[in-house]
Design a protein around this motif. Structure first.
Motif, short mmCIF file in Angstrom:
data_model
loop_
_atom_site.label_atom_id
_atom_site.label_comp_id
_atom_site.label_asym_id
_atom_site.label_seq_id
_atom_site.Cartn_x
_atom_site.Cartn_y
_atom_site.Cartn_z
N GLN A 1 -5.99 -40.12 46.94
CA GLN A 1 -7.35 -40.14 46.39
C GLN A 1 -7.46 -41.14 45.26
O GLN A 1 -8.49 -41.83 45.09
N ARG A 2 -6.41 -41.27 44.45
CA ARG A 2 -6.41 -42.20 43.32
C ARG A 2 -6.58 -43.64 43.76
O ARG A 2 -7.14 -44.47 43.02
N GLU A 3 -6.11 -43.95 44.98
CA GLU A 3 -6.28 -45.30 45.49
C GLU A 3 -7.77 -45.65 45.66
O GLU A 3 -8.15 -46.82 45.56
N ARG A 4 -8.59 -44.64 45.90
CA ARG A 4 -10.04 -44.88 46.07
C ARG A 4 -10.80 -44.80 44.76
O ARG A 4 -11.77 -45.52 44.55
N THR A 5 -10.35 -43.89 43.86
CA THR A 5 -11.12 -43.63 42.63
C THR A 5 -10.56 -44.31 41.40
O THR A 5 -11.24 -44.42 40.39
N ASN A 6 -9.27 -44.72 41.48
CA ASN A 6 -8.55 -45.29 40.33
C ASN A 6 -8.38 -44.28 39.20
O ASN A 6 -8.16 -44.67 38.05
N ARG A 7 -8.51 -43.01 39.51
CA ARG A 7 -8.34 -41.97 38.50
C ARG A 7 -7.41 -40.88 39.04
O ARG A 7 -7.39 -40.58 40.23
N GLY A 8 -6.66 -40.31 38.11
CA GLY A 8 -5.83 -39.17 38.46
C GLY A 8 -6.67 -37.91 38.53
O GLY A 8 -7.90 -37.95 38.55
N THR A 9 -5.97 -36.76 38.58
CA THR A 9 -6.70 -35.49 38.67
C THR A 9 -5.80 -34.38 38.17
O THR A 9 -4.60 -34.56 37.97
N TYR A 10 -6.40 -33.21 37.98
CA TYR A 10 -5.66 -32.03 37.55
C TYR A 10 -5.63 -31.02 38.68
O TYR A 10 -6.65 -30.76 39.32
N ILE A 11 -4.45 -30.45 38.95
CA ILE A 11 -4.28 -29.48 40.04
C ILE A 11 -3.73 -28.19 39.46
O ILE A 11 -2.70 -28.17 38.79
N ASP A 12 -4.44 -27.10 39.69
CA ASP A 12 -4.07 -25.76 39.23
C ASP A 12 -3.56 -24.99 40.43
O ASP A 12 -4.34 -24.59 41.30
N LEU A 13 -2.25 -24.78 40.52
CA LEU A 13 -1.65 -24.12 41.67
C LEU A 13 -0.96 -22.83 41.22
O LEU A 13 -0.13 -22.85 40.32
N ALA A 14 -1.31 -21.72 41.87
CA ALA A 14 -0.79 -20.40 41.48
C ALA A 14 0.06 -19.80 42.58
O ALA A 14 -0.30 -19.86 43.76
N LEU A 15 1.17 -19.18 42.21
CA LEU A 15 2.02 -18.51 43.19
C LEU A 15 1.27 -17.38 43.88
O LEU A 15 1.48 -17.14 45.07
N LEU A 16 0.40 -16.68 43.16
CA LEU A 16 -0.37 -15.60 43.78
C LEU A 16 -1.26 -16.16 44.89
O LEU A 16 -1.35 -15.57 45.98
N ASP A 17 -1.91 -17.28 44.63
CA ASP A 17 -2.76 -17.89 45.65
C ASP A 17 -1.95 -18.23 46.90
O ASP A 17 -2.39 -18.00 48.03
N VAL A 18 -0.78 -18.81 46.68
CA VAL A 18 0.07 -19.17 47.81
C VAL A 18 0.52 -17.93 48.56
O VAL A 18 0.53 -17.89 49.80
N ALA A 19 0.90 -16.88 47.82
CA ALA A 19 1.36 -15.65 48.47
C ALA A 19 0.28 -15.06 49.36
O ALA A 19 0.56 -14.57 50.46
N VAL A 20 -0.96 -15.10 48.90
CA VAL A 20 -2.07 -14.58 49.71
C VAL A 20 -2.27 -15.46 50.94
O VAL A 20 -2.45 -14.97 52.07
N ALA A 21 -2.20 -16.79 50.75
CA ALA A 21 -2.38 -17.70 51.89
C ALA A 21 -1.27 -17.54 52.92
O ALA A 21 -1.51 -17.70 54.13
N LEU A 22 -0.06 -17.18 52.47
CA LEU A 22 1.07 -17.06 53.38
C LEU A 22 0.94 -15.90 54.36
O LEU A 22 1.69 -15.83 55.33
N ASN A 23 0.02 -15.00 54.12
CA ASN A 23 -0.17 -13.92 55.07
C ASN A 23 -0.64 -14.42 56.43
O ASN A 23 -0.45 -13.73 57.44
N ALA A 24 -1.26 -15.59 56.45
CA ALA A 24 -1.58 -16.29 57.70
C ALA A 24 -2.22 -15.35 58.73
O ALA A 24 -3.26 -14.77 58.48
#
Length: 391
Positions: free
Chosen positions: A196-219
């Motif tokens: 994405q930075r290649e298009r916008t020339n700006r970085g970004t902030y990513i908030d990643l939580a283990l709880l979110d991943v655990a819920v997603a892993l239930n698939a």
């Protein structure tokens, strides 16, 4: 090959334990320069998570746990609670492409090392925070390890022997699967942010939580609940949506039968000498087999013990029916396909000699010498390179 895909990308790694280091090890394997910031006395917590330890020269030891997720990195000692340590990290962040950290929310902000502050100096910085519960919400301040989230996210509620079986109860997985998958989600997020930075020339902030991943892993189990409203039950080694898809005892051991569709079940019945089962209304379709699984399982149990595992293996292979052994790790690394794929490799270290490691599955197996990244670093091994001492 992808070995050099991230050449020129600099990663500042302020993460510890497993989820963050798993992400940054992936980035190192892909060619990024990864600078791992460690406390001058303690280092990453997992340096002490042993035994076993790999023994090196001069009494130096390195835990196998630390080895598993820190190859290819540069270790730099810095204590950000001191002015010197804080200034070093700020200096490194100014020309970094990525920063990965897993401190409790607001911890780094107290030292001016948060995304809002650092991005003012480096607007192209991709900054990812990995926490247990996320940066906000009623539980955001709570600490938590993988085990907590295997239970809290639902995974353990349907993992283990069924209530009616001996040894029933919730069971965790044999490795820290939430941490590992969080590391893989983090890797994907970082790569997407760089794209994405290649298009916008700006970085970004990513908030990643283990709880979110655990819920997603239930698939599919999560989808099963959302569609039916019924909590999945523990079913031991049986698949909740396919049958027969579980472990069976043979005359001389165990094996996994993995029937994924009706035609495979029909071929299995031919191999087993019970062709009538595939036409039986109770078992003709997968849905019916699931509905009548206790009865089918009893019949299959009686059939499997009549032959050895090798007999079953040869017959199932010939018929194209999926099956698998239950290997020890000794058997895994001796497996001819694992050896052909060169999944075990050695990287050289001046103090520890050849260090055995597992090849990153993203990288080609064609030439071990072209794949291997540097071994995991000693604590502070590269401090002078990034923080030279001046007279």
């Amino acid at each position: 090959m992808l070995k050099n895909a991230l050449t020129g990308i600099k990663v500042l790694d302020l993460s510890r334990i497993l989820a963050g280091p798993w992400c940054t090890q992936n980035l190192a394997d892909l060619g990024a320069e990864v600078i791992k910031i460690e406390h001058p006395q303690r280092g990453d917590d997992t340096r002490g998570w042993g035994p076993p330890y790999l023994e090196g020269r001069g009494g130096q030891n390195m835990s196998s746990y630390f080895m598993s997720c820190n190859r290819g990195k540069h270790s730099v000692c810095a204590d950000f609670s001191t002015p010197e340590g804080k200034n070093l990290i700020i200096s490194l962040a100014k020309d970094a492409d990525v920063l990965v950290e897993n401190y409790k929310p607001a911890t780094l902000a107290r030292y001016g090392l948060d995304y809002k502050t650092l991005s003012q100096e480096n607007p192209r910085l991709v900054y990812i925070s990995i926490t247990g519960f996320g940066q906000d919400g009623p539980m955001s301040e709570k600490p938590g390890y993988d085990y907590v989230f295997q239970g809290m996210g639902g995974l353990m509620s349907y993992t283990g022997h069924a209530d009616r079986m001996s040894g029933a109860g919730p069971l965790r997985t044999g490795v820290a699967v939430v941490d590992l998958c969080t590391g893989m989600y983090a890797t994907s997020a970082v790569l997407a942010a760089l794209f994405q930075r290649e298009r916008t020339n700006r970085g970004t902030y990513i908030d990643l939580a283990l709880l979110d991943v655990a819920v997603a892993l239930n698939a599919n189990q999560g989808a099963n609940y959302l569609v039916s409203g019924a909590n999945p039950e523990r079913s031991g080694n049986a698949h909740p949506n396919c049958a027969p898809y579980e472990v069976f005892r043979c005359a001389d051991g165990h094996m996994i039968l993995a029937v994924g569709n009706d035609s495979q079940f029909q071929r299995f019945c031919e191999v087993a000498g019970v062709p009538a089962w595939s036409d039986d209304p109770r078992f003709a379709t997968n849905s019916n087999r699931i509905s009548n699984l206790p009865e089918l399982r009893k019949m299959l149990t009686e059939v499997f013990v009549t032959r050895t595992r090798d007999d079953w293996a040869a017959a199932l292979d010939a018929a194209g029916v999926p099956w698998g052994p239950i290997n020890t790790l000794e058997q895994v690394f001796a497996n001819p396909q694992v050896r052909h794929r060169k999944l075990m490799q050695h990287v050289a270290h001046p103090d520890f000699g050849p260090v055995p490691m597992v090849r990153n599955p993203m990288l080609s197996n064609e030439d071990e010498r072209e794949i291997a990244t540097p071994a995991p670093p000693r604590l502070g091994e590269h401090s002078c390179k990034y923080a030279p001492v001046h007279d």
